[in-house]
Structure formats: C-alpha cells, structure tokens
Design a protein around this motif. Structure first.
Motif, PDB file in Angstrom:
ATOM      1  N   VAL A 103       0.857  -1.183   0.000  1.00  0.00           N
ATOM      2  CA  VAL A 103       0.000   0.000   0.000  1.00  0.00           C
ATOM      3  C   VAL A 103       0.895   1.235   0.000  1.00  0.00           C
ATOM      4  CG1 VAL A 103      -1.799   1.281   1.218  1.00  0.00           C
ATOM      5  CG2 VAL A 103      -1.785  -1.229   1.296  1.00  0.00           C
ATOM      6  N   ILE A 104       0.713   2.101  -0.983  1.00  0.00           N
ATOM      7  CA  ILE A 104       1.485   3.343  -1.051  1.00  0.00           C
ATOM      8  C   ILE A 104       0.855   4.360  -0.114  1.00  0.00           C
ATOM      9  CG2 ILE A 104       2.262   5.229  -2.533  1.00  0.00           C
ATOM     10  CD1 ILE A 104       2.110   3.279  -4.898  1.00  0.00           C
ATOM     11  N   ILE A 105       1.674   4.904   0.795  1.00  0.00           N
ATOM     12  CA  ILE A 105       1.188   5.904   1.747  1.00  0.00           C
ATOM     13  C   ILE A 105       2.150   7.086   1.769  1.00  0.00           C
ATOM     14  CG2 ILE A 105       0.077   4.137   3.181  1.00  0.00           C
ATOM     15  CD1 ILE A 105       2.387   4.561   5.206  1.00  0.00           C
ATOM     16  N   THR A 106       1.709   8.169   2.383  1.00  0.00           N
ATOM     17  CA  THR A 106       2.584   9.317   2.571  1.00  0.00           C
ATOM     18  C   THR A 106       3.697   8.966   3.551  1.00  0.00           C
ATOM     19  OG1 THR A 106       2.680  11.648   3.245  1.00  0.00           O
ATOM     20  CG2 THR A 106       1.151  10.245   4.439  1.00  0.00           C
ATOM     21  N   THR A 129       2.409  -4.365   3.480  1.00  0.00           N
ATOM     22  CA  THR A 129       3.686  -3.643   3.479  1.00  0.00           C
ATOM     23  C   THR A 129       3.477  -2.204   3.038  1.00  0.00           C
ATOM     24  OG1 THR A 129       4.909  -5.662   2.959  1.00  0.00           O
ATOM     25  CG2 THR A 129       6.014  -3.562   2.517  1.00  0.00           C
ATOM     26  N   PRO A 130       3.813  -1.218   3.882  1.00  0.00           N
ATOM     27  CA  PRO A 130       3.705   0.178   3.453  1.00  0.00           C
ATOM     28  C   PRO A 130       4.854   0.555   2.517  1.00  0.00           C
ATOM     29  CG  PRO A 130       4.577   0.065   5.669  1.00  0.00           C
ATOM     30  CD  PRO A 130       4.261  -1.341   5.277  1.00  0.00           C
ATOM     31  N   VAL A 131       4.534   1.295   1.486  1.00  0.00           N
ATOM     32  CA  VAL A 131       5.532   1.819   0.551  1.00  0.00           C
ATOM     33  C   VAL A 131       5.445   3.340   0.640  1.00  0.00           C
ATOM     34  CG1 VAL A 131       6.272   1.948  -1.852  1.00  0.00           C
ATOM     35  CG2 VAL A 131       5.306  -0.191  -0.947  1.00  0.00           C
ATOM     36  N   TYR A 132       6.555   3.991   0.940  1.00  0.00           N
ATOM     37  CA  TYR A 132       6.524   5.393   1.338  1.00  0.00           C
ATOM     38  C   TYR A 132       6.771   6.336   0.161  1.00  0.00           C
ATOM     39  CZ  TYR A 132       7.097   3.018   5.798  1.00  0.00           C
ATOM     40  OH  TYR A 132       6.949   2.186   6.867  1.00  0.00           O
ATOM     41  N   CYS A 133       5.884   7.324   0.061  1.00  0.00           N
ATOM     42  CA  CYS A 133       6.017   8.365  -0.966  1.00  0.00           C
ATOM     43  C   CYS A 133       6.377   9.682  -0.284  1.00  0.00           C
ATOM     44  CB  CYS A 133       4.702   8.511  -1.740  1.00  0.00           C
ATOM     45  SG  CYS A 133       4.774   9.732  -3.074  1.00  0.00           S
ATOM     46  N   ASP A 134       7.413  10.335  -0.778  1.00  0.00           N
ATOM     47  CA  ASP A 134       7.835  11.607  -0.195  1.00  0.00           C
ATOM     48  C   ASP A 134       6.776  12.681  -0.438  1.00  0.00           C
ATOM     49  OD1 ASP A 134       9.445  13.283   1.252  1.00  0.00           O
ATOM     50  OD2 ASP A 134      11.041  13.424  -0.245  1.00  0.00           O
ATOM     51  N   ALA A 187      -3.244  -0.653  -3.257  1.00  0.00           N
ATOM     52  CA  ALA A 187      -3.954   0.594  -2.974  1.00  0.00           C
ATOM     53  C   ALA A 187      -2.973   1.733  -2.802  1.00  0.00           C
ATOM     54  CB  ALA A 187      -4.815   0.449  -1.713  1.00  0.00           C
ATOM     55  N   ILE A 188      -3.484   2.936  -2.967  1.00  0.00           N
ATOM     56  CA  ILE A 188      -2.756   4.154  -2.614  1.00  0.00           C
ATOM     57  C   ILE A 188      -3.635   4.943  -1.658  1.00  0.00           C
ATOM     58  CG2 ILE A 188      -3.614   5.345  -4.692  1.00  0.00           C
ATOM     59  CD1 ILE A 188      -0.988   6.968  -4.643  1.00  0.00           C
ATOM     60  N   VAL A 189      -3.040   5.402  -0.552  1.00  0.00           N
ATOM     61  CA  VAL A 189      -3.764   6.203   0.434  1.00  0.00           C
ATOM     62  C   VAL A 189      -3.156   7.601   0.422  1.00  0.00           C
ATOM     63  CG1 VAL A 189      -4.515   6.409   2.824  1.00  0.00           C
ATOM     64  CG2 VAL A 189      -4.152   4.138   1.822  1.00  0.00           C
ATOM     65  N   ALA A 190      -3.902   8.545  -0.110  1.00  0.00           N
ATOM     66  CA  ALA A 190      -3.429   9.929  -0.214  1.00  0.00           C
ATOM     67  C   ALA A 190      -3.938  10.715   0.986  1.00  0.00           C
ATOM     68  CB  ALA A 190      -3.923  10.549  -1.516  1.00  0.00           C
ATOM     69  N   CYS A 206       0.839  11.733  10.881  1.00  0.00           N
ATOM     70  CA  CYS A 206       0.718  11.157  12.218  1.00  0.00           C
ATOM     71  C   CYS A 206       0.854   9.633  12.126  1.00  0.00           C
ATOM     72  CB  CYS A 206      -0.606  11.553  12.850  1.00  0.00           C
ATOM     73  SG  CYS A 206      -2.049  10.836  12.068  1.00  0.00           S
ATOM     74  N   PRO A 207       1.194   8.954  13.217  1.00  0.00           N
ATOM     75  CA  PRO A 207       1.402   7.505  13.167  1.00  0.00           C
ATOM     76  C   PRO A 207       0.214   6.724  12.617  1.00  0.00           C
ATOM     77  CG  PRO A 207       2.271   8.386  15.213  1.00  0.00           C
ATOM     78  CD  PRO A 207       1.549   9.516  14.544  1.00  0.00           C
ATOM     79  N   ALA A 208      -1.002   7.240  12.793  1.00  0.00           N
ATOM     80  CA  ALA A 208      -2.191   6.540  12.286  1.00  0.00           C
ATOM     81  C   ALA A 208      -2.151   6.369  10.779  1.00  0.00           C
ATOM     82  CB  ALA A 208      -3.455   7.296  12.687  1.00  0.00           C
ATOM     83  N   SER A 209      -1.386   7.211  10.085  1.00  0.00           N
ATOM     84  CA  SER A 209      -1.278   7.105   8.627  1.00  0.00           C
ATOM     85  C   SER A 209      -0.382   5.961   8.190  1.00  0.00           C
ATOM     86  CB  SER A 209      -0.741   8.423   8.046  1.00  0.00           C
ATOM     87  OG  SER A 209      -1.635   9.480   8.306  1.00  0.00           O
ATOM     88  N   LEU A 210       0.227   5.274   9.154  1.00  0.00           N
ATOM     89  CA  LEU A 210       1.091   4.130   8.875  1.00  0.00           C
ATOM     90  C   LEU A 210       0.581   2.845   9.509  1.00  0.00           C
ATOM     91  CD1 LEU A 210       3.754   2.626   8.131  1.00  0.00           C
ATOM     92  CD2 LEU A 210       4.768   3.667  10.186  1.00  0.00           C
ATOM     93  N   THR A 211       0.139   2.917  10.759  1.00  0.00           N
ATOM     94  CA  THR A 211      -0.097   1.698  11.531  1.00  0.00           C
ATOM     95  C   THR A 211      -1.222   0.832  10.981  1.00  0.00           C
ATOM     96  OG1 THR A 211      -1.477   2.984  13.063  1.00  0.00           O
ATOM     97  CG2 THR A 211       0.834   2.640  13.666  1.00  0.00           C
TER      98      THR A 211
END
Length: 355
Positions: A78-81, A98-103, A125-128, A85-90
């Motif tokens: 899942v692509i995330i920012t 597996t989170p994939v981090y976008c700058d 998925a991507i979570v913007a 805040c930690p809730a955007s990852l956990t």
C-alpha cells in the motif's frame, strides 16, 4: 495562557445545544448508532455529495476498515505518505500489508511526481493523505490509481472542507476516511471517524466490518470485523459542531490571513499552503522546533505543538518537515489581542533562533 485549541471556550459556546442533545439521547435511551449518528451521516452525505456515509468510533478504525473492506493483507503493498501522524502508517501494518513510502511536496502532502517508481505487481492501494489542511493532488493520484488498477483511498482527516484544482476534498477517492477530535475542523471532545463512498457494495460490507460482522440482529453473520460502532454522545458533539462550523471557519481564515500577511512582512518562514486550504494547522518552519516551543511558552505564555517529529523513512522533503515544523495556535476562539501576542512572540523567538 494562550491555548492551542481553546476547548473550554468552545464548550461555553456550544453547551446549551449540547446539553439539549444529551438530554434527548437519554430520553431516547439509545447510546450507540442512533439518532445523532444518523444526523451526522446525513450531514456528511450532503456536505460531500457522496452516496453513503458511515460513522465510526475513531479515525484510526476508519483507516483500518479501508484495508479490511478491500481484503488487503500479507503479501500486499500500500502506497502511503511518508510524513504524517502515526495513524497514517499503523493501519497498513496492522493488517500485515507492506507500506511503501512516498515523499511529500513543499506543502507536506504526497508528491505524485514520486509515484511511478513505487508501483509493483503487489501494489493494491494508494492512500493519499491531506496534511495541515491542504488537499493532495487528486487529479494526478486518481489518474495513477486508474492506470495501475489499484484502490484509491482518500485520508481526509485533516483536509475536510479544503479544495484543490476545482475538486473538494470529500468528493475524491473510491473511499474517504475522516476523523473528528478536539483539534479538527469539525471538533469533538473525544474521537470519532467516518467513511464515505459511492459504492453501495462497499457500504454494506463496511457496515458488517464495523460491528464484528453483524451490523443488526437480522443481518447475516460474516464472522469478521471489529468494534467500530459510533457512540451517540460523541455523535451529538460532532452534530453540535456542525451548527457553528461556518462561523468558526470564517474566524479561522481571518486569523490565518493575518498570520500570512504579518509573517511575510516580518520575514518569518511559514509552511506554504494552498489558497483553498481549510486552516487545520498553521506551521512555522524553524531549525529547532522543540527549543522554539519552550522559548515561546516562556516568552509569551503561548502553547505550540511539534507535530510529527519523525518521518516514516529517510526521504528528503519528509525529513525537512519532521525536523522543522512548529504549529502555532489557530482556533476560532482566539481574541484579536491574543493573535497579536502570538504573532509578536513567534517573530521575536523565531528571529532569535533562525537569524
């Protein structure tokens, strides 16, 4: 002391209506998922133009439910920012994905220019995530999601009421997640969340997931879900706030515009924000935010907050935000005199630390 949120002043303004609602809750004798939950859900439908709205007991559970409803889990990405805040990852790690981090870009929201190098055959998925009251670039992210056939989830916890390029925040995404708390644009004393979608299939699946797989007595039991059922007292707080939001937002924008003008004139570095942001947080950029926080409190008796001092991974723009951001008071109950004190104190301490 000049407060970050001014909860006491907000409660003084809303207490008569809130106590009326609390009496009504007791008269109805329904404490979960009742009349006021329904009122908030209808409000969100009207505000967003979305077909379905579902209130939850917190924004973190809304994010978790967004993974569960798409059956995202181990082996999925899942692509995330990379900065939030930690809730955007956990929520991604909780389901075993597996989170994939976008700058982020210069405002702190996901930078779509970085997305092409992040997609794999395991991306689901991507979570913007909107941050500080700004909305992400919906057009670019929506096109990316459609091109690669992945789900597009809009984490609008901080961007509700914001717009960008003609798109309103809550109208974007296959699924929208929201949260309500004392520091949010639509505030509540506790925490609650919501989900918005135009898909009836997703809506009914989310209803099951929100209540341990059985949303009401005659519904089939799916044996999967969590306790995400909203509580009527918190729903009443949210609904109460909706009656004041236009007034509060007008005042918040007045203060933000004053900060913009004065800090520009006085040479204080601010986080750039979109013209159509919602004023959720006002951020000053400084070389040592924790030290500046202490000095502003000592100098002017002003509360500030160091937001998100850790990026999720080592990416350049995220590191800048994690090491430099300081949030100053921006709430509808600040007086003009207090705004002046904040402005003067921030200028004095910022110049001491950054020049």
């Amino acid at each position: 002391m000049i407060k970050k949120f001014n909860l006491a002043r907000r409660f003084d303004e809303t207490r008569e209506l809130y106590f009326e609602y609390m009496q009504d809750i007791n008269d109805r004798e329904t404490v979960n998922n009742g009349y006021y939950t329904n009122c908030v859900e209808k409000y969100l439908q009207n505000l967003s133009g979305r077909k379905h709205a579902l209130l939850t007991n917190c924004g973190s559970n809304s994010l978790l439910l967004s993974m569960m409803v798409y059956n995202i889990g181990p082996g999925d990405e899942v692509i995330i920012t990379n900065f939030s805040c930690p809730a955007s990852l956990t929520f991604v790690k909780t389901v075993g994905a597996t989170p994939v981090y976008c700058d982020v870009d210069e405002t702190g929201v996901m930078d779509p220019a970085n997305l092409d190098g992040l997609i794999t055959d395991r991306t689901r998925a991507i979570v913007a995530t909107g941050l500080y009251g700004d909305m992400h670039d919906h057009n670019a992210i929506s096109s990316f999601a459609k091109l690669h056939g992945i789900h597009y989830i809009n984490d609008a916890a901080q961007s509700i009421l914001a717009s960008k390029d003609g798109n309103t925040s809550l109208s974007c995404g296959d699924l929208v997640t929201l949260s309500f708390a004392e520091n949010k644009i639509i505030p509540a004393i506790g925490t609650h969340g919501a989900l918005l979608t135009d898909s009836t299939e997703l809506y009914y699946n989310l209803m099951h997931l929100r209540k341990h797989g059985k949303p009401y007595r005659k519904a089939p039991f799916t044996a999967r879900g969590l306790n995400g059922v909203p509580e009527e007292d918190n729903a009443a707080q949210i609904y109460c706030s909706t009656h004041f939001i236009e007034k509060w937002q007008k005042r918040r924008h007045e203060i933000a515009e004053y900060y913009d003008k004065e800090f520009t004139r006085r040479g204080v570095t601010m986080r750039p924000h979109d013209p159509e942001w919602n004023t959720h947080k006002y951020v000053i950029m400084t070389v040592d935010p924790f030290r500046m926080q202490q000095e502003i409190l000592a100098e002017g008796d002003v509360e500030t907050e160091v937001q998100y001092p850790d990026a999720f991974s080592d990416l350049p723009n995220s590191n800048i935000f994690a090491s430099q951001c300081l949030t100053i008071p921006l709430n509808a109950h600040l007086t003009d005199a207090e705004v002046e004190i904040v402005t003067d104190t921030v200028e004095k301490v910022w110049k001491k630390n950054n020049m």
